[in-house]
Motif scaffolding. Structure first.
Motif, short mmCIF file in Angstrom:
data_model
loop_
_atom_site.label_atom_id
_atom_site.label_comp_id
_atom_site.label_asym_id
_atom_site.label_seq_id
_atom_site.Cartn_x
_atom_site.Cartn_y
_atom_site.Cartn_z
N LYS A 2 17.75 139.36 119.01
CA LYS A 2 16.54 139.29 119.83
C LYS A 2 16.12 137.81 119.98
O LYS A 2 16.38 137.00 119.10
CB LYS A 2 15.43 140.15 119.23
N GLN A 3 15.50 137.54 121.13
CA GLN A 3 15.04 136.16 121.32
C GLN A 3 13.79 135.91 120.50
O GLN A 3 12.90 136.75 120.44
CB GLN A 3 14.73 135.92 122.79
N ILE A 4 13.74 134.74 119.91
CA ILE A 4 12.56 134.37 119.13
C ILE A 4 11.82 133.32 119.94
O ILE A 4 12.39 132.29 120.30
CB ILE A 4 13.01 133.86 117.75
N ASP A 70 10.31 134.60 111.04
CA ASP A 70 10.99 135.38 112.08
C ASP A 70 12.50 135.13 112.14
O ASP A 70 13.24 135.89 112.75
CB ASP A 70 10.36 135.06 113.44
N VAL A 71 12.94 134.03 111.55
CA VAL A 71 14.36 133.71 111.45
C VAL A 71 14.47 132.60 110.41
O VAL A 71 13.49 131.90 110.16
CB VAL A 71 14.94 133.25 112.83
N VAL A 72 15.65 132.48 109.79
CA VAL A 72 15.82 131.42 108.79
C VAL A 72 17.01 130.54 109.17
O VAL A 72 18.05 131.02 109.62
CB VAL A 72 16.06 132.02 107.38
N ALA A 294 19.63 127.51 119.40
CA ALA A 294 20.71 128.41 118.98
C ALA A 294 20.19 129.50 118.05
O ALA A 294 20.51 130.68 118.22
CB ALA A 294 21.82 127.62 118.31
N VAL A 295 19.35 129.13 117.08
CA VAL A 295 18.92 130.14 116.10
C VAL A 295 17.84 131.05 116.68
O VAL A 295 17.59 132.13 116.15
CB VAL A 295 18.46 129.54 114.74
N CYS A 296 17.22 130.64 117.78
CA CYS A 296 16.19 131.48 118.43
C CYS A 296 16.77 132.31 119.57
O CYS A 296 16.03 133.03 120.25
CB CYS A 296 15.06 130.61 118.96
N GLY A 297 18.07 132.19 119.82
CA GLY A 297 18.67 132.98 120.90
C GLY A 297 18.28 132.48 122.29
O GLY A 297 18.30 133.24 123.26
N LEU A 298 17.93 131.19 122.39
CA LEU A 298 17.61 130.60 123.70
C LEU A 298 18.86 129.89 124.24
O LEU A 298 19.74 129.52 123.46
CB LEU A 298 16.48 129.57 123.54
N PRO A 299 18.92 129.67 125.56
CA PRO A 299 20.08 128.95 126.11
C PRO A 299 20.18 127.54 125.50
O PRO A 299 19.16 126.90 125.25
CB PRO A 299 19.76 128.84 127.60
N LEU A 300 21.41 127.07 125.26
CA LEU A 300 21.61 125.72 124.73
C LEU A 300 21.18 124.70 125.78
O LEU A 300 21.28 124.96 126.98
CB LEU A 300 23.07 125.50 124.35
N GLY A 301 20.71 123.54 125.32
CA GLY A 301 20.26 122.49 126.25
C GLY A 301 21.37 121.51 126.58
O GLY A 301 22.45 121.54 125.98
#
Ligand code: AMP
Length: 381
Positions: A2-4, A70-72, A294-301
């Motif tokens: 899931k996206q964070i 929410d993520v580590v 990357a760890v939040c599931g967002l597109p890479l910049g």
């Protein structure tokens, strides 16, 4: 996965400068940061929203921490594997515990690389002095004996110039498990800082060239002076390693470029890397923002460089005669200063860094080295 999204809490194991620079990027994007480490008033803690101060072995604190975020992710690769595993029972940890498990132990790391066809120098597993003597005879001298686990910046290493050195070297490293590596005659050390998202997309910052002093990174610059062939080989090896390990997050691959023009992998770092600090000022999206994405599931910049750039580390030694002259270092307006907020300036301790942008990497190195000399009055011009 899931996206964070912004406002979520990112948990970070470790509290040093890597966590600090990560936390600054995370806060810029509206995330909150919770750091976990045994120390207080740390580089990361000073800029984080929440700080747990507990031993990594305190698994009930680890569980509490994991349930509060929410993520580590991590900034310190010597976090015990059991700690990461316990956190992963409550929340996702990136890069995965298995990646950390391999990268934090030289023998597992070298075995993984060799078994998967990635180039490494000859090495042997050492448990006794007799094994060391046999291995030194087999792979030849000079060679370097390194502790299998928990080493960094050349700590826990001893050079073996002849078989007669084995006994002293074995006593010196004080470990019950070690790796003997054939000494590499290299022309330079380079690194590829890379990221991979959970969909398998890969991003890299090209080849960065690194110069060390006393086993500690001194100056890095990009682009490196390497041929196009070496550049693409280094990137493809890095891509292969991140894919084989299914990394989600950041990983840097450190290489030796040998005198005969061959690339050998020296080490893997499953976290932001000192050689990637220049990406903060030089690139559209820094290594720290990339880790966050990357760890939040967002597109890479974008990893595009705005200009060639160089970074010089500032070690505690520069504080030997009192506070350095920061204004003098910043006389050139293309120099940027980063200080990590460490309380005590001990010798060889990484206190901060300078970055310079210029028209060529050669020019950037000159500027950043001059700026660093300017920090200490007696070295000025
Ligand atoms: P490491 O902690 O393994 O990255 O080693 C720190 C530094 O020691 C490297 O950046 C190299 O400058 C040097 N070094 C480590 N291993 C070797 C090797 N097998 N041959 C030559 N130099 C080495």
């Amino acid at each position: 996965m899931k996206q964070i999204t912004p406002n979520a809490i990112i948990g970070v194991f470790g509290s040093g400068q890597l966590g600090r620079m990560f936390a600054i990027e995370a806060r810029k994007m509206g995330y909150r940061v919770h750091t976990f480490s045994p120390e207080s008033d740390t580089p990361t803690g000073q800029v984080a929203d929440f700080e747990t101060c507990a031993d990594y072995e305190d698994l009930s604190e680890v569980e509490k921490f994991a349930k509060a975020v929410d993520v580590v992710t991590f900034e310190f690769e010597n976090v015990p594997f059991e700690t990461v595993e316990r956190a992963a029972q409550s929340i996702e940890v990136f890069p995965r515990g298995e990646v950390l498990h391999i990268a934090q132990h030289r023998l597992r790391e070298k075995t993984f690389l060799a078994q998967n066809g990635f180039p490494v120098t000859a090495f042997r597993h050492i448990k006794t002095l007799e094994e060391l003597r046999n291995a030194a005879a087999e792979i030849g001298v000079p060679a370097i004996l390194k502790t299998a686990g928990f080493g960094y910046d050349g700590k826990g290493q001893a050079k073996i110039k002849s078989i007669a050195d084995c006994e002293t070297a074995f006593a010196q490293i004080e470990a019950n498990e070690a790796v003997l590596e054939a000494f590499v005659d290299y022309q330079k050390e380079i690194s590829v800082v890379a990221a991979r998202d959970f969909q398998g997309n890969f991003a890299h910052y090209g080849v960065i060239e690194n110069a060390h002093e006393n086993h500690i990174l001194d100056v890095s610059f990009a682009p490196a002076f390497v041929s196009e062939k070496i550049r693409s080989e280094a990137i493809e090896i890095t891509r292969g390693i991140l894919e084989t390990l299914s990394v989600v997050g950041l990983m840097t691959v450190e290489f030796f470029l040998t005198n005969t023009g061959k690339l050998l992998v020296n080490e893997l770092a499953p976290r932001p890397h000192n050689s990637g600090h220049l990406t903060i000022d030089a690139c559209v999206c820094s290594q720290f923002e990339q880790q966050l994405r990357a760890v939040c599931g967002l597109p890479l910049g974008s990893t595009e460089y705005l200009k060639p750039s160089a970074m010089a580390n500032l070690l505690g030694d520069l504080w030997g005669n009192g506070e350095p002259d920061f204004a003098a270092a910043l006389e050139n307006p293309n120099v940027k200063l980063h200080i990590y907020g460490k309380q005590e300036a001990r010798r060889a301790r990484k206190m901060g860094h300078l970055t310079a942008l210029a028209e060529t990497s050669e020019e950037a190195v000159k500027i950043v080295e001059q700026a660093r000399r300017n920090l200490t009055a007696d070295e000025r011009r």
